[in-house]
Structures are given as C-alpha cells and as structure tokens.
Design a protein around this motif. Structure first.
Motif, PDB file in Angstrom:
ATOM      1  N   LYS A 186      44.991  38.514  -6.416  1.00 17.25           N
ATOM      2  CA  LYS A 186      43.751  37.441  -7.065  1.00 17.25           C
ATOM      3  C   LYS A 186      44.461  36.145  -7.128  1.00 17.25           C
ATOM      4  O   LYS A 186      43.568  35.360  -7.021  1.00 17.25           O
ATOM      5  N   GLU A 187      45.597  35.897  -7.363  1.00 19.14           N
ATOM      6  CA  GLU A 187      46.057  34.530  -7.578  1.00 19.14           C
ATOM      7  C   GLU A 187      45.875  34.009  -6.304  1.00 19.14           C
ATOM      8  O   GLU A 187      45.425  32.565  -6.141  1.00 19.14           O
ATOM      9  N   ALA A 188      45.793  34.465  -5.075  1.00 22.41           N
ATOM     10  CA  ALA A 188      45.295  34.091  -3.768  1.00 22.41           C
ATOM     11  C   ALA A 188      44.120  33.903  -3.516  1.00 22.41           C
ATOM     12  O   ALA A 188      43.595  33.324  -2.320  1.00 22.41           O
ATOM     13  N   GLY A 189      43.100  34.459  -4.189  1.00 21.74           N
ATOM     14  CA  GLY A 189      41.837  34.397  -4.143  1.00 21.74           C
ATOM     15  C   GLY A 189      41.151  35.250  -3.200  1.00 21.74           C
ATOM     16  O   GLY A 189      39.895  35.133  -2.851  1.00 21.74           O
ATOM     17  N   LEU A 190      41.994  36.543  -3.024  1.00 21.76           N
ATOM     18  CA  LEU A 190      41.293  37.373  -2.024  1.00 21.76           C
ATOM     19  C   LEU A 190      40.044  38.183  -2.590  1.00 21.76           C
ATOM     20  O   LEU A 190      39.382  38.654  -1.821  1.00 21.76           O
ATOM     21  N   HIS A 191      40.194  38.212  -3.985  1.00 23.30           N
ATOM     22  CA  HIS A 191      39.063  38.966  -4.511  1.00 23.30           C
ATOM     23  C   HIS A 191      37.706  38.293  -4.462  1.00 23.30           C
ATOM     24  O   HIS A 191      36.586  38.778  -5.039  1.00 23.30           O
ATOM     25  N   LYS A 192      37.658  37.085  -4.272  1.00 26.42           N
ATOM     26  CA  LYS A 192      36.664  35.954  -4.477  1.00 26.42           C
ATOM     27  C   LYS A 192      35.446  35.782  -3.111  1.00 26.42           C
ATOM     28  O   LYS A 192      34.776  35.081  -3.200  1.00 26.42           O
ATOM     29  N   SER A 193      35.963  36.619  -2.182  1.00 28.40           N
ATOM     30  CA  SER A 193      35.184  36.414  -0.761  1.00 28.40           C
ATOM     31  C   SER A 193      33.679  36.462  -0.857  1.00 28.40           C
ATOM     32  O   SER A 193      32.887  35.441  -0.574  1.00 28.40           O
ATOM     33  N   TYR A 194      33.417  37.239  -1.488  1.00 33.69           N
ATOM     34  CA  TYR A 194      31.950  37.617  -1.667  1.00 33.69           C
ATOM     35  C   TYR A 194      31.277  37.623  -3.027  1.00 33.69           C
ATOM     36  O   TYR A 194      30.378  37.991  -3.332  1.00 33.69           O
ATOM     37  N   MET A 195      32.308  37.044  -3.878  1.00 32.95           N
ATOM     38  CA  MET A 195      31.759  36.836  -5.192  1.00 32.95           C
ATOM     39  C   MET A 195      30.983  35.446  -4.985  1.00 32.95           C
ATOM     40  O   MET A 195      31.103  34.350  -4.567  1.00 32.95           O
ATOM     41  N   PRO A 196      29.423  35.757  -5.894  1.00 34.62           N
ATOM     42  CA  PRO A 196      28.826  34.388  -5.761  1.00 34.62           C
ATOM     43  C   PRO A 196      29.285  33.369  -6.058  1.00 34.62           C
ATOM     44  O   PRO A 196      30.006  33.250  -7.226  1.00 34.62           O
ATOM     45  N   ARG A 197      28.904  32.234  -5.769  1.00 34.70           N
ATOM     46  CA  ARG A 197      29.225  30.947  -6.115  1.00 34.70           C
ATOM     47  C   ARG A 197      28.998  30.594  -7.524  1.00 34.70           C
ATOM     48  O   ARG A 197      29.636  30.040  -8.452  1.00 34.70           O
ATOM     49  N   ARG A 198      27.626  31.106  -7.924  1.00 32.49           N
ATOM     50  CA  ARG A 198      27.369  31.050  -9.388  1.00 32.49           C
ATOM     51  C   ARG A 198      28.252  31.392 -10.255  1.00 32.49           C
ATOM     52  O   ARG A 198      28.171  31.072 -11.513  1.00 32.49           O
ATOM     53  N   TYR A 199      29.206  32.534 -10.072  1.00 32.73           N
ATOM     54  CA  TYR A 199      30.110  33.217 -11.149  1.00 32.73           C
ATOM     55  C   TYR A 199      31.555  32.663 -10.388  1.00 32.73           C
ATOM     56  O   TYR A 199      32.579  33.398 -11.195  1.00 32.73           O
ATOM     57  N   GLY A 200      31.600  31.637  -9.779  1.00 32.39           N
ATOM     58  CA  GLY A 200      32.885  31.166  -9.594  1.00 32.39           C
ATOM     59  C   GLY A 200      33.469  31.639  -8.285  1.00 32.39           C
ATOM     60  O   GLY A 200      34.815  31.361  -7.888  1.00 32.39           O
ATOM     61  N   GLY A 201      32.828  32.331  -7.365  1.00 33.49           N
ATOM     62  CA  GLY A 201      33.175  32.965  -6.075  1.00 33.49           C
ATOM     63  C   GLY A 201      33.156  32.115  -5.031  1.00 33.49           C
ATOM     64  O   GLY A 201      32.541  30.855  -5.321  1.00 33.49           O
ATOM     65  N   TYR A 202      33.426  32.570  -3.823  1.00 35.82           N
ATOM     66  CA  TYR A 202      33.271  31.573  -2.403  1.00 35.82           C
ATOM     67  C   TYR A 202      32.038  31.976  -1.767  1.00 35.82           C
ATOM     68  O   TYR A 202      31.660  31.049  -0.832  1.00 35.82           O
ATOM     69  N   GLU A 203      31.529  33.050  -1.935  1.00 40.42           N
ATOM     70  CA  GLU A 203      30.235  33.263  -1.191  1.00 40.42           C
ATOM     71  C   GLU A 203      30.565  33.251   0.166  1.00 40.42           C
ATOM     72  O   GLU A 203      29.438  32.670   0.858  1.00 40.42           O
ATOM     73  N   LEU A 204      31.263  33.889   0.806  1.00 37.04           N
ATOM     74  CA  LEU A 204      31.514  33.580   2.309  1.00 37.04           C
ATOM     75  C   LEU A 204      30.489  34.430   3.059  1.00 37.04           C
ATOM     76  O   LEU A 204      30.036  35.493   2.605  1.00 37.04           O
ATOM     77  N   ASP A 205      30.478  34.202   4.531  1.00 34.80           N
ATOM     78  CA  ASP A 205      29.686  34.808   5.439  1.00 34.80           C
ATOM     79  C   ASP A 205      30.371  36.266   5.615  1.00 34.80           C
ATOM     80  O   ASP A 205      31.676  36.340   5.302  1.00 34.80           O
ATOM     81  N   TRP A 206      29.870  37.313   5.949  1.00 37.32           N
ATOM     82  CA  TRP A 206      30.169  38.534   6.251  1.00 37.32           C
ATOM     83  C   TRP A 206      31.393  38.440   7.324  1.00 37.32           C
ATOM     84  O   TRP A 206      31.022  38.080   8.407  1.00 37.32           O
ATOM     85  N   GLY A 207      32.406  39.319   7.066  1.00 35.76           N
ATOM     86  CA  GLY A 207      33.596  39.528   7.983  1.00 35.76           C
ATOM     87  C   GLY A 207      34.950  39.032   7.217  1.00 35.76           C
ATOM     88  O   GLY A 207      35.972  39.366   7.783  1.00 35.76           O
ATOM     89  N   ALA A 208      34.918  38.340   6.106  1.00 37.93           N
ATOM     90  CA  ALA A 208      36.074  37.758   5.733  1.00 37.93           C
ATOM     91  C   ALA A 208      36.882  38.953   5.445  1.00 37.93           C
ATOM     92  O   ALA A 208      38.223  38.908   5.520  1.00 37.93           O
ATOM     93  N   HIS A 209      36.591  39.973   4.667  1.00 40.06           N
ATOM     94  CA  HIS A 209      37.025  40.945   4.132  1.00 40.06           C
ATOM     95  C   HIS A 209      37.961  41.767   5.455  1.00 40.06           C
ATOM     96  O   HIS A 209      39.008  42.118   5.072  1.00 40.06           O
ATOM     97  N   TYR A 210      37.258  41.821   6.448  1.00 42.75           N
ATOM     98  CA  TYR A 210      38.024  42.318   7.624  1.00 42.75           C
ATOM     99  C   TYR A 210      39.146  41.555   8.146  1.00 42.75           C
ATOM    100  O   TYR A 210      40.194  42.147   8.242  1.00 42.75           O
ATOM    101  N   TYR A 211      39.083  40.114   8.070  1.00 42.75           N
ATOM    102  CA  TYR A 211      40.306  39.433   8.747  1.00 42.75           C
ATOM    103  C   TYR A 211      41.221  39.395   7.585  1.00 42.75           C
ATOM    104  O   TYR A 211      42.566  39.338   7.761  1.00 42.75           O
ATOM    105  N   ILE A 212      41.049  39.409   6.199  1.00 40.16           N
ATOM    106  CA  ILE A 212      41.871  39.302   5.371  1.00 40.16           C
ATOM    107  C   ILE A 212      42.764  40.682   5.041  1.00 40.16           C
ATOM    108  O   ILE A 212      43.934  40.813   5.239  1.00 40.16           O
ATOM    109  N   SER A 213      42.033  41.903   5.073  1.00 37.64           N
ATOM    110  CA  SER A 213      42.710  42.922   4.915  1.00 37.64           C
ATOM    111  C   SER A 213      43.480  43.471   6.128  1.00 37.64           C
ATOM    112  O   SER A 213      44.488  44.440   5.890  1.00 37.64           O
ATOM    113  N   ARG A 214      43.120  43.124   7.266  1.00 35.19           N
ATOM    114  CA  ARG A 214      44.048  43.574   8.418  1.00 35.19           C
ATOM    115  C   ARG A 214      45.254  42.962   8.371  1.00 35.19           C
ATOM    116  O   ARG A 214      46.330  43.475   8.949  1.00 35.19           O
TER     117      ARG A 214
END
Length: 412
Positions: free
Chosen positions: A48-76
C-alpha cells in the motif's frame, strides 16, 4: 485504429517499478509466513505504501484511475517471488473498480469507512435477501473471500426469491460480516481466502445493485467518474485478473531454476548438470511456453483497453478470444512451471526451494472456475457448429432456456 497501450502510462510504469523494487523484500519475508493463511500485515502495508492498491481507485477518492492493464503488469512482478502476494496485487487490489459500479452514496459510504479502498469479494456460497423498508436484510455464508482480513469491506452476491440465479450484488462495510478462519491450501496459501458469514444484516438500497444492472455496461455509479474502467461490462475483465499471477509464478520458477541449475552438480560423480542436453532442452521449452503465454496475455490487455477506449460494448469475437486463449495460455504457464519443478529432481523439492512453491501456486490459479477448460473452450465449438452458447452477447440475444449446462458468461 491505433490505440495507445495502457502500459506506457507514466504512473503505471512507476507502479511497475515500485513492484519490482518491492519483490526482494517480499522474497526475503516468504520464510517468515510459510504455512500462514494470510500475508503479514507488514507486507500488505508495504504494498500500500508503494501505491499498488490505487491503480483502479477513482481519482475522486484519492486513487490513480488508470487504464485497464495496470494490475497485470504490477502483479506479474510481485508473483515472481510469491504467488500469494501476486494474487493480492493482481486480484484483490483490482476489486476496488467494482465500487465504481455502485450508486454514489454507496461509494461515499465505503471510502469514508475504508479510505484505502481494499475490497474483498465472495461469490461462492449462498446468500438470501429479504425485502424490508429502505433496503434488504441479508444472511448467508460464502467462501474464497481472498484478502478479506486486509480489506475494508466486502461485496457478495445473494438471491431474492426462489429463482435459480443470484439477483443482487451487495456491498458491506466493516462490522457487518464475520470472517471465519478456514483457509488452508497448499497453493496460494497466504491469500487469506477465508469464509465469511452474514446474519440478518440490514443493507440499504444504495448498497444493493441488481445483477443485470451491475453486469451491464454503464452502471449508475460510473457516471461520477471519467475512466472507462467503471463503465465496461465486467465479465470479460475477470479473466485478466489471473494473468499477472500466472505469468509471474512461471517466470519466477524459470529464473530460480536457471540460477540453481548453473550451480548444480550430479550427486554421484559430481558432473555439471548445466551441460546435460535434456536440462538445456527443458529450459528452452519452458521459456517458449512462457513467451507464448506472454504474447496472449499482452494481446488480451491490448484488446480490453481498445474496447474501453472505443466506448462500445465488447464484440462477441473478442469475448470468445479471451475465454479461449487466456485459458489456453494459463495451461502454458502451468506446463512451464511443472516441467521446471520436475526437472530439479528430488533434491529440488525441499520446502525452502521457491520453484516447487511457485509451481504449486501456478497450479492453484489454473483451477479457478474462470479458467475451467470446458467452460472456456466449448463456446467456440458451439458457435462454429451453429449451437447456442448460453451467453446472450455471443448468441445475439438468443439463449437456450432448456440447456442443462453452466456457462460462465456475461450474465452468469
């Protein structure tokens, strides 16, 4: 049409680098939680400190709201050292996108109670809903709620009435469910995929979404966000949850095998194992399997991103492509990890060796219902033979009401 690939996003690249930098810390910690059913709180905190949980969190609530695929590149990256940690990064951290489908009041309530935005989900089980003024009362028990001890809320499916299918998605806040310590698995042992139980809990209307509304494009909650992620039909996205952990565990097994093999000597005459042709061939085949799986997974991410950017519903061809080929590629990952683990012989099966552990994690991932071989392959054959698949998106709105099969499709 040329579509920008999601992995070139600067923020996504930063998160992938952060995940790669975090991997050695996770690898060093693995012995400390071997056999535990949950990842250590300290490791999840580091993720969480690295921000890995914020990829698809809406910007409205403090997230990054990234395009789909971020989870794939991060988790591998994470899964190369631990399948369980990769599962949390690739699956559990992705569930925050589900919140964007709920009404605005539900989203506000969740992020007020749980600003980290980590959501556990559970669909394997039975839940019963009873209508009362202002909402429904929910009781039930569900299994495989991955990461639930680290989550700040829970989404389950449940049924109102006597029909064969569930009718609603239900969002619960902390204190509204009980976690049962039931997870005890050889593979993905630290994903904390425990059972959850709910007894006569009131759920207000804003935290209930009807199944067909939730599973369709453009649910009500998506209107308050700009990203296409919350507007897409969710079913085709689900297969991509597993691609990063699958590829990561296979790649991690390959890397560890190469490192070990370069140093190995025969136990009887002391010859260098690396010079043996069967050993070299085994590494070559495993590398080819992983390369082929990577091509499939990368292409599916590209297709999902292109679909999102287009603003249109996914095509039946792309839906079938993902159902069929992602599952096929998952078997390539498993085959690679299997041959690598077996190639180390009896001496390579010690619990301290990461290769058999990563193989077991990879095998466990392939048992998920989304990667079920028959469910994934049969619809292509059905369509080719002029038979209904049971998925109205593929069948053009027509379904076979009398079919006795279960199809994992866009509405089930």
């Amino acid at each position: 049409m040329t579509v920008r690939r999601p992995e070139i996003s600067a923020k996504c690249a930063d998160l992938v680098t952060a995940a790669r930098d975090l991997a050695p810390e996770i690898a060093a910690a693995v012995p400390t939680y071997r056999g535990a059913s949950d990842l250590p709180v300290s490791l999840v905190a580091a993720m969480k400190e690295a921000g890995l949980h914020k990829s698809y969190m809406p910007r409205r609530y403090g997230g990054y709201e990234l395009d789909w695929g971020a989870h794939y590149y991060i988790s591998r990256e994470i899964a190369q050292v631990c399948g369980s940690a990769g599962w949390i990064a690739g699956l559990v951290f992705t569930h925050v996108m589900c919140l964007g489908r709920f009404p605005e009041r539900a989203q506000d309530a969740f992020f007020t109670a749980s600003p980290d935005g980590i959501l556990a989900t559970a669909s394997a089980g039975a839940g019963v809903l009873e209508r009362v003024p202002g909402g429904m009362r929910l009781s039930g028990r569900w299994g495989w709620a991955s990461g639930v001890r680290h989550a700040g809320g829970l989404m389950v499916i449940a049924k109102e009435g006597e029909g064969p299918l569930f009718t609603h998605f239900c969002l619960l806040l902390p204190g509204e469910y009980t976690i049962e310590n039931t997870w005890d698995s050889a593979g993905l042992h630290a994903t904390g995929s425990h059972h959850v139980k709910i007894v006569d809990q009131f759920i207000p209307d804003e935290r209930l979404v009807e199944r067909d509304v939730y599973l369709a494009p453009n649910p009500p909650g998506s209107e308050i966000h700009s990203s296409y992620v919350y507007r897409l039909r969710p079913a085709p996205l689900q297969k991509s949850y597993f691609m990063g952990p699958l590829l990561g565990t296979a790649k991690g097994a390959l890397k560890a095998t190469v490192e070990q093999t370069a140093k190995r000597r025969g136990q009887i005459v002391g010859e260098k194992v690396a010079v043996q042709t069967p050993v070299q061939v085994n590494l070559g085949v495993a590398t080819a399997e992983i390369d082929a799986a990577t091509l499939v997974f990368d292409e599916y991410v590209r297709r999902l991103h292109a679909w999102g950017v287009s603003g249109q519903d996914i095509s039946p061809d792309d839906l079938l492509w993902g159902k069929r080929n992602v599952t096929f590629a998952s078997r390539l990952c498993l085959s690679a990890a299997d041959r690598l683990s077996a190639g180390l012989g009896a001496g390579g099966q010690l619990q301290s060796n990461p290769v058999p552990r990563l193989y077991t994690d990879c095998r466990s991932i392939t048992t998920h219902v989304e990667l079920h071989w028959d469910h994934s392959m049969a619809p292509t054959g059905m369509l080719a033979l002029g038979l209904p698949t049971g998925d109205p998106l593929i069948d053009g709105g027509a379904t076979d009401a009398k079919a006795d099969r279960v199809i994992i499709g866009t509405q089930i």
